[in-house]
Every structure is written in structure tokens, then in C-alpha cells.
Scaffold this motif. Structure first.
Motif, PDB file in Angstrom:
ATOM      1  N   THR A 267       0.854  -1.193   0.000  1.00  0.00           N
ATOM      2  CA  THR A 267       0.000   0.000   0.000  1.00  0.00           C
ATOM      3  C   THR A 267       0.889   1.243   0.000  1.00  0.00           C
ATOM      4  O   THR A 267       2.082   1.184   0.319  1.00  0.00           O
ATOM      5  CB  THR A 267      -0.919   0.054   1.239  1.00  0.00           C
ATOM      6  OG1 THR A 267      -0.113   0.171   2.410  1.00  0.00           O
ATOM      7  CG2 THR A 267      -1.773  -1.183   1.355  1.00  0.00           C
TER       8      THR A 267
ATOM      9  N   TRP B 205      -6.598  -2.681   0.912  1.00  0.00           N
ATOM     10  CA  TRP B 205      -7.252  -3.416  -0.151  1.00  0.00           C
ATOM     11  C   TRP B 205      -8.625  -3.842   0.336  1.00  0.00           C
ATOM     12  O   TRP B 205      -8.876  -3.910   1.535  1.00  0.00           O
ATOM     13  CB  TRP B 205      -6.433  -4.660  -0.520  1.00  0.00           C
ATOM     14  CG  TRP B 205      -5.107  -4.358  -1.136  1.00  0.00           C
ATOM     15  CD1 TRP B 205      -4.004  -3.839  -0.512  1.00  0.00           C
ATOM     16  CD2 TRP B 205      -4.745  -4.561  -2.500  1.00  0.00           C
ATOM     17  NE1 TRP B 205      -2.975  -3.698  -1.400  1.00  0.00           N
ATOM     18  CE2 TRP B 205      -3.398  -4.148  -2.634  1.00  0.00           C
ATOM     19  CE3 TRP B 205      -5.400  -5.058  -3.619  1.00  0.00           C
ATOM     20  CZ2 TRP B 205      -2.712  -4.212  -3.842  1.00  0.00           C
ATOM     21  CZ3 TRP B 205      -4.729  -5.132  -4.814  1.00  0.00           C
ATOM     22  CH2 TRP B 205      -3.403  -4.706  -4.923  1.00  0.00           C
ATOM     23  N   ARG B 206      -9.534  -4.132  -0.589  1.00  0.00           N
ATOM     24  CA  ARG B 206     -10.863  -4.606  -0.191  1.00  0.00           C
ATOM     25  C   ARG B 206     -11.242  -5.824  -1.025  1.00  0.00           C
ATOM     26  O   ARG B 206     -10.839  -5.968  -2.178  1.00  0.00           O
ATOM     27  CB  ARG B 206     -11.917  -3.508  -0.342  1.00  0.00           C
ATOM     28  CG  ARG B 206     -12.139  -3.014  -1.759  1.00  0.00           C
ATOM     29  CD  ARG B 206     -13.230  -1.955  -1.796  1.00  0.00           C
ATOM     30  NE  ARG B 206     -13.417  -1.420  -3.138  1.00  0.00           N
ATOM     31  CZ  ARG B 206     -14.170  -1.986  -4.074  1.00  0.00           C
ATOM     32  NH1 ARG B 206     -14.799  -3.114  -3.800  1.00  0.00           N
ATOM     33  NH2 ARG B 206     -14.285  -1.444  -5.282  1.00  0.00           N
ATOM     34  N   LEU B 207     -12.038  -6.710  -0.433  1.00  0.00           N
ATOM     35  CA  LEU B 207     -12.522  -7.897  -1.118  1.00  0.00           C
ATOM     36  C   LEU B 207     -13.590  -7.520  -2.141  1.00  0.00           C
ATOM     37  O   LEU B 207     -14.415  -6.640  -1.891  1.00  0.00           O
ATOM     38  CB  LEU B 207     -13.114  -8.880  -0.105  1.00  0.00           C
ATOM     39  CG  LEU B 207     -12.130  -9.600   0.807  1.00  0.00           C
ATOM     40  CD1 LEU B 207     -12.880 -10.287   1.936  1.00  0.00           C
ATOM     41  CD2 LEU B 207     -11.311 -10.609   0.024  1.00  0.00           C
ATOM     42  N   THR B 208     -13.588  -8.206  -3.274  1.00  0.00           N
ATOM     43  CA  THR B 208     -14.623  -7.945  -4.279  1.00  0.00           C
ATOM     44  C   THR B 208     -15.935  -8.625  -3.920  1.00  0.00           C
ATOM     45  O   THR B 208     -16.998  -8.240  -4.411  1.00  0.00           O
ATOM     46  CB  THR B 208     -14.170  -8.432  -5.663  1.00  0.00           C
ATOM     47  OG1 THR B 208     -13.903  -9.844  -5.601  1.00  0.00           O
ATOM     48  CG2 THR B 208     -12.909  -7.695  -6.108  1.00  0.00           C
TER      49      THR B 208
ATOM     50  N   THR C 256     -17.795 -11.637  -0.688  1.00  0.00           N
ATOM     51  CA  THR C 256     -17.600 -12.436   0.520  1.00  0.00           C
ATOM     52  C   THR C 256     -17.767 -13.915   0.178  1.00  0.00           C
ATOM     53  O   THR C 256     -18.320 -14.272  -0.863  1.00  0.00           O
ATOM     54  CB  THR C 256     -18.598 -12.032   1.615  1.00  0.00           C
ATOM     55  OG1 THR C 256     -19.944 -12.192   1.113  1.00  0.00           O
ATOM     56  CG2 THR C 256     -18.387 -10.581   2.027  1.00  0.00           C
TER      57      THR C 256
ATOM     58  N   VAL D  21      -7.638  -7.762  10.150  1.00  0.00           N
ATOM     59  CA  VAL D  21      -7.108  -6.921   9.080  1.00  0.00           C
ATOM     60  C   VAL D  21      -6.137  -5.927   9.695  1.00  0.00           C
ATOM     61  O   VAL D  21      -6.437  -5.309  10.717  1.00  0.00           O
ATOM     62  CB  VAL D  21      -8.234  -6.170   8.335  1.00  0.00           C
ATOM     63  CG1 VAL D  21      -7.645  -5.237   7.281  1.00  0.00           C
ATOM     64  CG2 VAL D  21      -9.192  -7.155   7.683  1.00  0.00           C
TER      65      VAL D  21
ATOM     66  N   SER E 120      -2.967  -2.832   8.609  1.00  0.00           N
ATOM     67  CA  SER E 120      -2.214  -2.065   7.614  1.00  0.00           C
ATOM     68  C   SER E 120      -1.000  -1.511   8.333  1.00  0.00           C
ATOM     69  O   SER E 120      -1.122  -0.623   9.188  1.00  0.00           O
ATOM     70  CB  SER E 120      -3.071  -0.933   7.023  1.00  0.00           C
ATOM     71  OG  SER E 120      -2.447  -0.376   5.901  1.00  0.00           O
TER      72      SER E 120
ATOM     73  N   ILE F 222      -4.324  -9.243   5.630  1.00  0.00           N
ATOM     74  CA  ILE F 222      -5.644  -9.753   5.990  1.00  0.00           C
ATOM     75  C   ILE F 222      -5.534 -11.247   6.268  1.00  0.00           C
ATOM     76  O   ILE F 222      -4.855 -11.983   5.553  1.00  0.00           O
ATOM     77  CB  ILE F 222      -6.680  -9.465   4.875  1.00  0.00           C
ATOM     78  CG1 ILE F 222      -8.072  -9.988   5.275  1.00  0.00           C
ATOM     79  CG2 ILE F 222      -6.245 -10.016   3.534  1.00  0.00           C
ATOM     80  CD1 ILE F 222      -9.181  -9.508   4.365  1.00  0.00           C
TER      81      ILE F 222
ATOM     82  N   LEU G  37      -9.024  -9.251  -4.618  1.00  0.00           N
ATOM     83  CA  LEU G  37      -8.968  -8.006  -3.875  1.00  0.00           C
ATOM     84  C   LEU G  37      -8.591  -6.880  -4.825  1.00  0.00           C
ATOM     85  O   LEU G  37      -7.804  -7.077  -5.755  1.00  0.00           O
ATOM     86  CB  LEU G  37      -7.958  -8.066  -2.735  1.00  0.00           C
ATOM     87  CG  LEU G  37      -8.222  -9.031  -1.581  1.00  0.00           C
ATOM     88  CD1 LEU G  37      -7.586 -10.385  -1.842  1.00  0.00           C
ATOM     89  CD2 LEU G  37      -7.683  -8.459  -0.268  1.00  0.00           C
TER      90      LEU G  37
ATOM     91  N   SER H  92      -7.241  -2.713  -4.956  1.00  0.00           N
ATOM     92  CA  SER H  92      -6.549  -1.722  -4.151  1.00  0.00           C
ATOM     93  C   SER H  92      -7.475  -0.573  -3.803  1.00  0.00           C
ATOM     94  O   SER H  92      -8.272  -0.124  -4.625  1.00  0.00           O
ATOM     95  CB  SER H  92      -5.327  -1.198  -4.908  1.00  0.00           C
ATOM     96  OG  SER H  92      -4.709  -0.164  -4.184  1.00  0.00           O
ATOM     97  N   ALA H  93      -7.372  -0.102  -2.548  1.00  0.00           N
ATOM     98  CA  ALA H  93      -8.188   1.029  -2.122  1.00  0.00           C
ATOM     99  C   ALA H  93      -7.735   2.317  -2.790  1.00  0.00           C
ATOM    100  O   ALA H  93      -8.469   3.287  -2.849  1.00  0.00           O
ATOM    101  CB  ALA H  93      -8.133   1.178  -0.602  1.00  0.00           C
TER     102      ALA H  93
END
Length: 257
Positions: free
Chosen positions: A59, A66-69, A71, A81, A83, A100, A114, A116-117
Motif C-alpha cells: 500500500t 485493499w478490499r474484497l470484491t 464475501t 485486518v 495495515s 488480511i 482483492l 486496491s483502495a
């Protein structure tokens, strides 16, 4: 006498250990911890129920991640989680790492993706996207393997008897539709969807132009390798070139003896 007693006890213990080992009474296998970094992007990952999966990705700073696309209920559960700065993510020069943790809770196969934010920062070789295919097994238990369009041009391994579900993006009411190409071998077969149950309310029709998924269900029949191919074609014009395609290499290994 004490020395003789100790020697006899030691020998008896050794015999008992050999007998227990022969009877399969060894200590239960412990859960494994599998750690992935950016270098593992696009790989296949094999887990067993109870295993822990850790993913570490770069990051721009600890404020971003990052976030999951999607569940994965009943199969893979996020537990923690973080960072953090200074943790290896597989990308040299990344100032921070998003971490994570997951717990494998049920059998199945899934696309773990995942995003990227904050994509486009230049600190990731992933281009803001990370994807691995995860298979969670339990000996003697058939599983449902789910693949989305994130798994395009990838490989998946399923056991004989497993169900393979492929879900592709579609636009409701569009002239273009997904078409599965003929399967020429006997490794895997397309399963005809069951007829709608009598008295059951039909699924609400999606509004034209809205995004919807179309699902294809397969079953693994025999050991071997095959390639499933889909084309997104104009249903009213067979000569028009397809807009896009989807390919998946499928392997059904020989069952253990």
C-alpha cells in the motif's frame, strides 16, 4: 532393580508407540498457515478445513489498503485486518503492507479477489488487482467450486464428483449472450438446470440494461484435463465476432488409492 524397571518401561513405551502408529492413532494433524504476497498473484492455493490464510499486499501508506470484491460465507472467513509499515509484501520499495487473515471454514473452490483502495500509486506490480484461486478440501467430501469472471484464463483442479459453477457477467436484455463451446471429452459435463418447481414464485426479471450474472453448472466425471470456453456472442447475428471470451483449464486428478 530401579534401573531394570526403567529399562522395561522404556521398552514398553516404544512398543506402545509402534502399535499406536500402526493403528493410525498418531496425533491429529495441526492446521497449517499459508502466507501469500504480491509475488503469488494469479496462483492456485490449496487449503484444508481449519487452515489459516494470510495475504500481504503493498500500500502507499498505512492509511490505505485493499478490499474484497465479494464475501465467501461458509468457506473462507476474514478474521483480522492490519495495515502496517515495514512488513514484506513482495514488492520492493512499498512503504506499507496491508495484511488480511482468513480462516478456512468449509469445503469448496473460489476466486479470491482483492482490489486496491488507492490504485495507480506506482507501489504495486499488481495494477491495483490481486487474484488467487483457492480450493478447500476435506477428504471424502465432494465440494462446490465457484469461479467468476476474475478467473478468466486461469486453471482449476476439481475432484471427481465435484460441482463446478461458472458465473459470468451479463447485461439484462442485451442482444449478446454467453454461449458454452462444445465439450469433446468425458472429463466434465454441463449439468442441465432443474425445471422450476411448481408453485414456486419465478425470480424477478432484471431490468433491461442492468448488470446480472449468468451461471453455468458442470460436474467432474472422470480424471483428465480439459478446457472450458465461452463466447459472448450476438444472439441475432451468428456471423458477428464475439465481444469477449472466457476460458478455464480444468484438471480432474486420479483419485487416491
Amino acid at each position: 532393580m530401579k534401573l531394570a524397571y526403567f529399562s522395561l518401561s522404556w521398552r514398553l513405551m516404544a512398543v506402545l508407540l509402534l502399535v499406536c502408529g500402526g493403528l493410525g492413532l498418531a496425533t491429529p494433524a495441526r492446521a497449517d498457515i499459508v502466507t501469500l504476497t504480491a509475488n503469488d498473484n494469479g496462483k492456485q492455493v490449496q487449503l484444508n478445513v481449519g487452515d489459516q490464510l494470510i495475504i500481504r499486499l503493498p500500500t502507499i501508506s498505512p492509511r490505505f489498503g485493499w478490499r474484497l470484491t465479494q464475501t465467501y460465507p461458509g468457506q473462507l472467513t476474514p478474521t483480522t485486518v492490519h495495515s502496517l509499515p515495514g512488513i514484506s509484501s513482495g514488492v520492493p520499495g512499498a512503504p506499507a503492507t496491508f495484511e488480511i487473515h482468513f480462516q478456512a471454514t468449509g469445503t469448496g473452490g473460489l476466486d479470491l479477489a482483492l482490489v486496491s483502495a488507492q490504485p495507480g500509486t506506482g507501489y504495486s506490480t499488481l495494477g491495483g488487482f490481486f487474484h488467487v484461486f483457492v480450493t478447500i478440501d476435506k477428504p471424502g467430501v465432494a465440494k462446490n467450486v465457484n469461479v467468476t469472471e476474475y478467473g478468466n484464463h486461469s486453471r482449476v483442479k476439481v475432484n471427481k464428483g465435484d460441482q463446478l459453477q461458472i458465473r459470468l457477467d451479463n447485461t439484462a436484455g442485451a442482444q449478446y449472450q454467453w454461449e458454452v463451446m462444445p465439450i469433446t471429452d468425458n472429463v466434465i459435463q454441463l449439468v442441465t438446470p432443474p425445471p422450476a418447481q411448481a408453485g414456486k414464485k419465478p425470480k424477478k426479471k432484471a431490468k433491461a440494461g442492468s448488470e446480472e450474472d449468468v451461471t453455468f453448472q458442470f460436474q467432474a466425471l472422470n480424471p483428465g484435463k480439459t478446457t472450458l470456453r465461452f463466447l459472448y456472442r450476438n444472439a441475432s447475428n451468428n456471423e458477428a465476432p464475439p465481444k469477449r471470451d472466457f476460458e478455464l483449464e480444468v484438471e480432474v486428478p486420479e483419485p487416491p488409492r
